[in-house]
Design a protein around this motif. Structure first.
Motif, mmCIF file in Angstrom:
data_model
loop_
_atom_site.group_PDB
_atom_site.id
_atom_site.type_symbol
_atom_site.label_atom_id
_atom_site.label_comp_id
_atom_site.label_asym_id
_atom_site.label_seq_id
_atom_site.Cartn_x
_atom_site.Cartn_y
_atom_site.Cartn_z
ATOM 1 N N VAL A 137 13.068 -2.290 7.756
ATOM 2 C CA VAL A 137 12.731 -3.711 7.910
ATOM 3 C C VAL A 137 12.408 -4.003 9.375
ATOM 4 O O VAL A 137 11.409 -4.657 9.687
ATOM 5 N N VAL A 138 13.244 -3.494 10.281
ATOM 6 C CA VAL A 138 13.037 -3.721 11.720
ATOM 7 C C VAL A 138 11.665 -3.187 12.150
ATOM 8 O O VAL A 138 10.896 -3.871 12.836
ATOM 9 N N ASN A 139 11.321 -1.991 11.708
ATOM 10 C CA ASN A 139 10.012 -1.415 12.045
ATOM 11 C C ASN A 139 8.863 -2.251 11.516
ATOM 12 O O ASN A 139 7.878 -2.498 12.217
ATOM 13 N N THR A 140 9.006 -2.645 10.249
ATOM 14 C CA THR A 140 7.940 -3.411 9.596
ATOM 15 C C THR A 140 7.703 -4.734 10.324
ATOM 16 O O THR A 140 6.565 -5.133 10.550
ATOM 17 N N VAL A 141 8.793 -5.408 10.692
ATOM 18 C CA VAL A 141 8.675 -6.698 11.373
ATOM 19 C C VAL A 141 8.016 -6.522 12.748
ATOM 20 O O VAL A 141 7.101 -7.259 13.116
ATOM 21 N N GLN A 148 0.825 -1.197 0.000
ATOM 22 C CA GLN A 148 0.000 0.000 0.000
ATOM 23 C C GLN A 148 0.871 1.264 0.000
ATOM 24 O O GLN A 148 0.645 2.181 -0.771
ATOM 25 N N ARG A 149 1.882 1.247 0.864
ATOM 26 C CA ARG A 149 2.793 2.412 0.922
ATOM 27 C C ARG A 149 3.569 2.558 -0.379
ATOM 28 O O ARG A 149 3.756 3.647 -0.901
ATOM 29 N N LEU A 150 3.999 1.415 -0.879
ATOM 30 C CA LEU A 150 4.803 1.379 -2.102
ATOM 31 C C LEU A 150 4.042 1.999 -3.264
ATOM 32 O O LEU A 150 4.554 2.798 -4.026
ATOM 33 N N VAL A 151 2.771 1.610 -3.375
ATOM 34 C CA VAL A 151 1.972 2.060 -4.505
ATOM 35 C C VAL A 151 1.481 3.486 -4.289
ATOM 36 O O VAL A 151 1.430 4.279 -5.222
ATOM 37 N N SER A 152 1.168 3.849 -3.048
ATOM 38 C CA SER A 152 0.576 5.170 -2.839
ATOM 39 C C SER A 152 1.631 6.274 -2.741
ATOM 40 O O SER A 152 1.393 7.391 -3.150
ATOM 41 N N THR A 153 2.810 5.946 -2.204
ATOM 42 C CA THR A 153 3.781 7.026 -2.010
ATOM 43 C C THR A 153 5.098 6.803 -2.732
ATOM 44 O O THR A 153 5.907 7.702 -2.834
ATOM 45 N N ALA A 154 5.296 5.591 -3.214
ATOM 46 C CA ALA A 154 6.569 5.239 -3.860
ATOM 47 C C ALA A 154 7.761 5.572 -2.964
ATOM 48 O O ALA A 154 8.855 5.844 -3.429
ATOM 49 N N SER A 155 7.528 5.580 -1.664
ATOM 50 C CA SER A 155 8.599 5.974 -0.755
ATOM 51 C C SER A 155 9.469 4.791 -0.320
ATOM 52 O O SER A 155 10.597 4.968 0.103
ATOM 53 N N GLU A 156 8.915 3.591 -0.416
ATOM 54 C CA GLU A 156 9.702 2.439 0.010
ATOM 55 C C GLU A 156 10.716 2.108 -1.079
ATOM 56 O O GLU A 156 10.477 2.302 -2.252
ATOM 57 N N GLN A 157 11.823 1.585 -0.649
ATOM 58 C CA GLN A 157 12.858 1.314 -1.627
ATOM 59 C C GLN A 157 12.684 -0.055 -2.272
ATOM 60 O O GLN A 157 12.311 -1.004 -1.625
ATOM 61 N N PRO A 169 14.030 -7.753 -8.371
ATOM 62 C CA PRO A 169 13.835 -6.756 -7.326
ATOM 63 C C PRO A 169 13.647 -7.386 -5.944
ATOM 64 O O PRO A 169 13.199 -8.519 -5.826
ATOM 65 N N VAL A 170 14.025 -6.656 -4.912
ATOM 66 C CA VAL A 170 13.817 -7.116 -3.550
ATOM 67 C C VAL A 170 13.388 -5.895 -2.727
ATOM 68 O O VAL A 170 13.821 -4.780 -2.993
ATOM 69 N N THR A 171 12.495 -6.084 -1.776
ATOM 70 C CA THR A 171 11.964 -4.951 -1.019
ATOM 71 C C THR A 171 12.019 -5.226 0.484
ATOM 72 O O THR A 171 12.337 -6.327 0.914
ATOM 73 N N ILE A 172 11.638 -4.210 1.216
ATOM 74 C CA ILE A 172 11.504 -4.327 2.669
ATOM 75 C C ILE A 172 10.632 -5.522 3.036
ATOM 76 O O ILE A 172 10.889 -6.219 4.015
#
Ligand SMILES: [Mg+2]
Length: 382
Positions: A97-101, A31-40, A49-52
């Motif tokens: 990653v730490v936050n997400t987990v 959701q964040r990736l698509v709405s803000t493109a802020s995630e790497q 590709p690999v993501t958080i």
């Protein structure tokens, strides 16, 4: 008798809950990736590709399995490692990653599991990811994880899967496949795909997908199941609206729907297209990212998935394990092009694979496809 029936019951229960949690993690990141493109989104050595979310899911699954299978020496074969994450310039990524987990693990009680007593620190997270360094093999018990199968679909807001399987003594015994963007009802899928085709600009807004599903099966049960992903404050409780799924009864190749990868990179689409043509296929192929193809066959949305890799490409066990056991228990057949079942006992790769993989909705159709493969093999340019 009882013991035999309940064999792997605890593991299946745990694996299903864990995959639900992992899907929820992915949905938040997507959701964040698509709405803000802020995630790497990073590129791995092979340019995939690999993501958080890939690392986040792997850390979460690893931590939960180790925590709840206490006393067992948990062996996990999984796709990601910590190399990129441990680099000095990756501090922000690692922090994310730490936050997400921790955000995900804090919700464990919703899934009937305990969360950590306090938030996991960076070293614990790296440890959890690195713990998944098993090479599998013919003896013992190995969990097989693809934290995100189809990362490309994931970053585009399209289909992807979380895949967790268990292998014991070289044999697949459990498979759980989380498909966060694959709705319970096929009609919704068709509707969404039509919308996607009329709006070709990616990424896809996440709100067009209905909540997805989790499929699972235990070897030898003759049953495969599907549950809706839970959302909001709903608690996960067995059976969580589980319903049995079954492969399609279609056994005439000309009436079958073939699944095709969206990306051509790792497959020989020329051969599969030629094959489909020679069999008189009339239906539009279903083009879908990731192991969701196995999900489509298991519940009868499509009948055939053929993957012939380009030469030199070796299939990894985590890209198939969960999907194979679910398709088989739903009544389907999965083999290599020589008709031999896939061998998950030989480490990270499906060693000894004869040319490619053929997954079908049933034995009759499977026989016909194998025959057609033999017939068109010589005339192909593989
Ligand atoms: Mg992956």
């Amino acid at each position: 008798m009882m013991e035999e029936k309940d064999k792997y019951g605890k593991e299946l229960d745990l694996a299903v809950r864990i995959v639900h949690m992992a899907c929820s993690l992915c949905q938040k990141v997507q959701q964040r990736l698509v709405s803000t493109a802020s995630e790497q989104v990073l590129a791995k050595d092979d340019d995939s590709p690999v993501t958080i979310a890939d690392w986040g899911v792997q850390a979460t699954v690893s931590w939960l399995l180790s925590e709840f299978l206490e006393g067992q020496n948990v062996s996990i074969v999984a796709e990601e490692d910590v190399q990129t994450l441990s680099k000095s310039d990756a501090a922000n990524l690692l922090a994310a990653v730490v936050n997400t987990v921790n955000e995900c693990l804090a919700e464990a009680p919703k899934y009937g599991l305990q969360c950590p007593k306090k938030a996991l620190g960076t070293s614990k997270i790296l440890e959890a990811i690195s713990l998944c360094n098993s090479n599998g093999g013919p003896t013992g018990r190995h969990w097989v994880l693809d934290p995100i199968d189809g990362t490309l679909g994931f970053v585009r807001g399209d289909q992807y899967a979380v895949a967790l399987a268990l292998i014991e003594e070289g044999k697949l015994v459990l498979g759980v496949l989380g498909c966060p963007n694959y709705p319970m009802e096929k009609e919704l899928l068709n509707y969404n795909h039509q919308r996607l085709q009329t709006v070709p600009t990616s990424p896809t807004p996440s709100d067009i997908w209905e909540k997805g599903c989790v499929m699972y099966a235990k070897r030898g049960s003759g049953q495969a199941w599907m549950q809706p992903l839970i959302h909001g404050d709903t608690k996960f409780e067995w059976p969580n609206s589980a319903r049995l799924i079954q492969v399609s009864p279609v056994d005439d190749p000309s009436l079958a729907t073939f699944c095709e990868p969206v990306e051509k990179a790792n497959s020989n689409q020329l051969f599969t297209a030629g094959l489909a043509n020679s069999m008189g296929i009339k239906k539009q192929p279903m083009r879908v990212h990731s192991m969701v193809k196995y999900a489509a066959i298991a519940r009868g949305d499509a009948e055939v998935f053929i993957k012939f890799a380009r030469s030199g490409y070796k299939e990894k066990i985590w890209d198939h394990a969960a999907g194979v056991v679910i398709v088989e228990e739903a009544g389907g057949v999965v083999t290599d092009a020589g008709g031999i079942p896939l061998d998950f006992s030989r480490g990270l790769y499906l060693e000894g694979l004869d040319r490619g993989i053929i997954a079908c909705s049933g034995p009759t159709l499977h026989n016909k496809i194998i025959g057609a493969v033999y017939a068109s093999w010589d005339s192909s340019n593989l």
